[in-house]
Design a protein around this motif. Structure first.
Motif, PDB file in Angstrom:
ATOM      1  N   CYS A   1       0.848  -1.191   0.000  1.00 59.55           N
ATOM      2  CA  CYS A   1       0.000   0.000   0.000  1.00 59.55           C
ATOM      3  C   CYS A   1       0.886   1.244   0.000  1.00 59.55           C
ATOM      4  O   CYS A   1       1.823   1.343   0.807  1.00 59.55           O
ATOM      5  CB  CYS A   1      -0.917  -0.002   1.228  1.00 59.55           C
ATOM      6  SG  CYS A   1      -2.005   1.437   1.338  1.00 59.55           S
ATOM      7  N   VAL A   2       0.598   2.156  -0.914  1.00 60.02           N
ATOM      8  CA  VAL A   2       1.316   3.436  -0.979  1.00 60.02           C
ATOM      9  C   VAL A   2       0.297   4.556  -0.860  1.00 60.02           C
ATOM     10  O   VAL A   2      -0.713   4.569  -1.578  1.00 60.02           O
ATOM     11  CB  VAL A   2       2.104   3.588  -2.293  1.00 60.02           C
ATOM     12  CG1 VAL A   2       2.782   4.958  -2.349  1.00 60.02           C
ATOM     13  CG2 VAL A   2       3.137   2.477  -2.438  1.00 60.02           C
TER      14      VAL A   2
ATOM     15  N   THR B   1      -7.852   3.504   7.515  1.00 62.59           N
ATOM     16  CA  THR B   1      -8.163   2.076   7.582  1.00 62.59           C
ATOM     17  C   THR B   1      -6.988   1.240   7.094  1.00 62.59           C
ATOM     18  O   THR B   1      -6.596   0.254   7.723  1.00 62.59           O
ATOM     19  CB  THR B   1      -9.415   1.767   6.738  1.00 62.59           C
ATOM     20  OG1 THR B   1     -10.491   2.602   7.166  1.00 62.59           O
ATOM     21  CG2 THR B   1      -9.825   0.310   6.893  1.00 62.59           C
ATOM     22  N   SER B   2      -6.399   1.628   5.954  1.00 60.01           N
ATOM     23  CA  SER B   2      -5.272   0.877   5.394  1.00 60.01           C
ATOM     24  C   SER B   2      -4.068   0.881   6.328  1.00 60.01           C
ATOM     25  O   SER B   2      -3.434  -0.149   6.557  1.00 60.01           O
ATOM     26  CB  SER B   2      -4.865   1.461   4.033  1.00 60.01           C
ATOM     27  OG  SER B   2      -5.829   1.209   3.060  1.00 60.01           O
ATOM     28  N   VAL B   3      -3.753   2.057   6.861  1.00 60.47           N
ATOM     29  CA  VAL B   3      -2.607   2.163   7.753  1.00 60.47           C
ATOM     30  C   VAL B   3      -2.830   1.335   9.003  1.00 60.47           C
ATOM     31  O   VAL B   3      -1.932   0.645   9.497  1.00 60.47           O
ATOM     32  CB  VAL B   3      -2.324   3.637   8.102  1.00 60.47           C
ATOM     33  CG1 VAL B   3      -1.268   3.753   9.190  1.00 60.47           C
ATOM     34  CG2 VAL B   3      -1.873   4.405   6.861  1.00 60.47           C
ATOM     35  N   ARG B   4      -4.059   1.381   9.510  1.00 57.42           N
ATOM     36  CA  ARG B   4      -4.356   0.652  10.738  1.00 57.42           C
ATOM     37  C   ARG B   4      -4.240  -0.862  10.523  1.00 57.42           C
ATOM     38  O   ARG B   4      -3.847  -1.603  11.423  1.00 57.42           O
ATOM     39  CB  ARG B   4      -5.770   1.024  11.224  1.00 57.42           C
ATOM     40  CG  ARG B   4      -6.093   0.449  12.583  1.00 57.42           C
ATOM     41  CD  ARG B   4      -5.131   0.963  13.625  1.00 57.42           C
ATOM     42  NE  ARG B   4      -5.381   0.389  14.935  1.00 57.42           N
ATOM     43  CZ  ARG B   4      -4.521   0.429  15.925  1.00 57.42           C
ATOM     44  NH1 ARG B   4      -3.366   1.017  15.763  1.00 57.42           N
ATOM     45  NH2 ARG B   4      -4.810  -0.100  17.087  1.00 57.42           N
ATOM     46  N   ASN B   5      -4.592  -1.333   9.320  1.00 59.36           N
ATOM     47  CA  ASN B   5      -4.557  -2.764   9.025  1.00 59.36           C
ATOM     48  C   ASN B   5      -3.189  -3.230   8.530  1.00 59.36           C
ATOM     49  O   ASN B   5      -3.002  -4.413   8.267  1.00 59.36           O
ATOM     50  CB  ASN B   5      -5.620  -3.111   7.973  1.00 59.36           C
ATOM     51  CG  ASN B   5      -7.027  -2.956   8.500  1.00 59.36           C
ATOM     52  OD1 ASN B   5      -7.257  -3.075   9.704  1.00 59.36           O
ATOM     53  ND2 ASN B   5      -7.975  -2.690   7.625  1.00 59.36           N
TER      54      ASN B   5
ATOM     55  N   SER C   1      -1.046  13.245  13.128  1.00 60.12           N
ATOM     56  CA  SER C   1      -1.506  12.985  14.498  1.00 60.12           C
ATOM     57  C   SER C   1      -2.669  12.002  14.524  1.00 60.12           C
ATOM     58  O   SER C   1      -2.977  11.425  15.568  1.00 60.12           O
ATOM     59  CB  SER C   1      -1.910  14.297  15.175  1.00 60.12           C
ATOM     60  OG  SER C   1      -3.107  14.810  14.625  1.00 60.12           O
ATOM     61  N   CYS C   2      -3.320  11.791  13.362  1.00 57.12           N
ATOM     62  CA  CYS C   2      -4.406  10.814  13.273  1.00 57.12           C
ATOM     63  C   CYS C   2      -3.894   9.408  13.031  1.00 57.12           C
ATOM     64  O   CYS C   2      -4.662   8.443  13.130  1.00 57.12           O
ATOM     65  CB  CYS C   2      -5.358  11.189  12.132  1.00 57.12           C
ATOM     66  SG  CYS C   2      -6.142  12.797  12.290  1.00 57.12           S
ATOM     67  N   LEU C   3      -2.619   9.278  12.661  1.00 52.34           N
ATOM     68  CA  LEU C   3      -2.061   7.985  12.267  1.00 52.34           C
ATOM     69  C   LEU C   3      -1.203   7.393  13.374  1.00 52.34           C
ATOM     70  O   LEU C   3      -0.623   8.123  14.186  1.00 52.34           O
ATOM     71  CB  LEU C   3      -1.205   8.141  11.009  1.00 52.34           C
ATOM     72  CG  LEU C   3      -1.880   8.746   9.773  1.00 52.34           C
ATOM     73  CD1 LEU C   3      -0.871   8.881   8.643  1.00 52.34           C
ATOM     74  CD2 LEU C   3      -3.057   7.900   9.337  1.00 52.34           C
TER      75      LEU C   3
END
Length: 433
Positions: A92-93, A237-241, A383-385
């Motif tokens: 994922c980019v 969502t992608s970053v969290r997964n 800050s959200c990531l």
């Protein structure tokens, strides 16, 4: 994925590698994979840049990605990300771009990257103009060892930032509270230097698995203005997964130049555009796209050979090409001899020509206010990531993409922002070595 993450080593302080040429960042990413701080597969890259950097070395055999030293010697600043995706490291980019960058429009899209069955080179199934103009398209059916990659493109403008007041965003305050705990733990050697899921802002009570999209919306400050909030939620969502995250920042994200504009006159650049003219195919039919790709590849190969011949002293009258193209070349040469005198570099013509598709290379030298506002917008978004495993920063000033007069002040602002977000960071100024 979760099991793989448990076996990873943890950095005591988040490493920040500052390089000059952007492709040099890949060395430190591969080193983190080798030291087991990053997993071998399933990594997400959050890439802040005025340019996508997602081309592919045109003639490079696909298997080169498995020979690290050969790979590093082949890559350049515009083509270092997707070879790592083909090698399986990135799936994922996230390209976060400033508003003046238009090479790929805002979207979330998935496509295949793989080894072309005929040429043995790396190709992609995406029909974006960005790839078509470089003849990098191939249908999925012609790709071997293919991997699915997801690309998120989000625009972050200098008007996106939230208004500063005495109340910090909850996610930022949570980070600082957690960093205070880490600092205390470091004194007795128990720190892990990675936000635990209990203190990660995206794993707070309001960001559970139930109603994920709604809760991710709540994690984004209400006054954080982005052009496409839906894409931002998809990014979260992608970053969290993801197994792990790399934060990659090019300082030309904040202020950028098109260096070719200063090398050529308007007349010369107009001729180069005509020589390398790209018009998007009118049909999305696979056969039509394949025919176009073959023709585009032949044109780029011919122009590359012409520039090589001219550099080696071949007279223009001995160059083999159609009469219209030869006339354009003759006009360009006459003009360039007046401008460059004895310092003609025909490789620069080809490099400039390859940037000519249906968009221009971005050129926007920002004011100090714009740079400051973009920095605040970046800090709000980050800050959200979750905290990244490592950070890479490219200065991009030697090649004049980031203005030399601004690069030091931009770097200082970015490092201050990262320290504010992540507490203790381990900054390595590799460009000084």
């Amino acid at each position: 994925m979760a099991e793989a993450c448990k076996t990873l080593k943890k950095y005591r302080n988040t490493p920040v590698w500052v390089v000059e040429d952007h492709n040099d960042a890949l060395y430190y990413i591969y080193r983190a994979i080798g030291s087991h701080h990053l997993p071998l597969h399933g990594v997400t890259m959050v890439h802040l840049d005025s340019h996508p950097d997602m081309l592919i070395p045109w003639k490079m055999p696909a298997d080169t990605v498995f020979n690290r030293e050969e790979l590093f010697n082949t890559l350049s600043i515009e083509n270092w990300i997707l070879p790592a995706a083909y090698a399986g490291h990135l799936d994922c980019v996230v390209w976060v771009k400033p508003p003046w960058a238009e090479q790929i429009q805002e979207q979330t899209v998935s496509f295949y990257i793989g080894k072309h069955r005929t040429s043995g080179t790396i190709r992609v199934s995406s029909t974006e103009s960005y790839f078509l103009s470089e003849a990098l398209y191939a249908p999925e059916s012609q790709l071997e060892n293919k991997r699915l990659i997801t690309l998120h493109v989000l625009t972050l403008s200098e008007s996106s930032h939230t208004t500063h007041d005495n109340t910090e965003p909850e996610v930022k305050r949570t980070r600082k509270d957690h960093q205070t705990e880490l600092d205390a733990e470091k004194q007795d050697g128990t720190a892990q230097n990675y936000p635990s899921k209990s203190t990660d802002p995206l794993n707070c009570g309001k960001c559970t698995n139930d109603g994920v999209q709604h809760r991710f919306e709540e994690c984004i400050p209400e006054d954080f203005d982005v052009a496409n909030r839906k894409i931002l939620i998809e990014i979260l969502t992608s970053v969290r997964n993801s197994s792990a995250t790399i934060l990659d920042i090019d300082l030309d994200f904040f202020s950028t130049q098109n260096p070719f504009q200063d090398l050529f006159t308007d007349e010369q650049f107009d001729i180069i555009r005509k020589l390398y003219n790209f018009e998007r195919p009118g049909s999305t039919d696979v056969d039509a796209l394949l025919a176009y790709t073959e023709g585009r590849q032949q044109l780029l190969e011919q122009l590359e050979d012409i520039c090589t011949d001219l550099q080696n002293g071949t007279d223009i009258k001995d160059i083999k090409c159609d009469s219209n193209r030869k006339e354009l070349l003759s006009t360009l040469l006459r003009s360039m001899r007046e401008t460059f005198q004895e310092n003609l570099d025909f490789e620069l013509i080809h490099l400039a020509g390859c940037t000519c598709d249906d968009t221009e290379l971005p050129h926007h030298v920002s004011s100090q206010e714009e740079i400051s506002n973009l920095t605040v917008a970046m800090e709000t978004m980050l800050s959200c990531l979750p905290r990244p495993t490592l950070v890479t920063i490219a200065r991009s000033s030697d090649d004049d993409y980031c203005p030399k007069s601004q690069v030091e002040s931009i770097q200082k602002k970015v490092l201050e922002c990262l320290e504010s977000l992540y507490g203790n960071i381990d900054v390595q100024l590799e460009y000084l070595q």
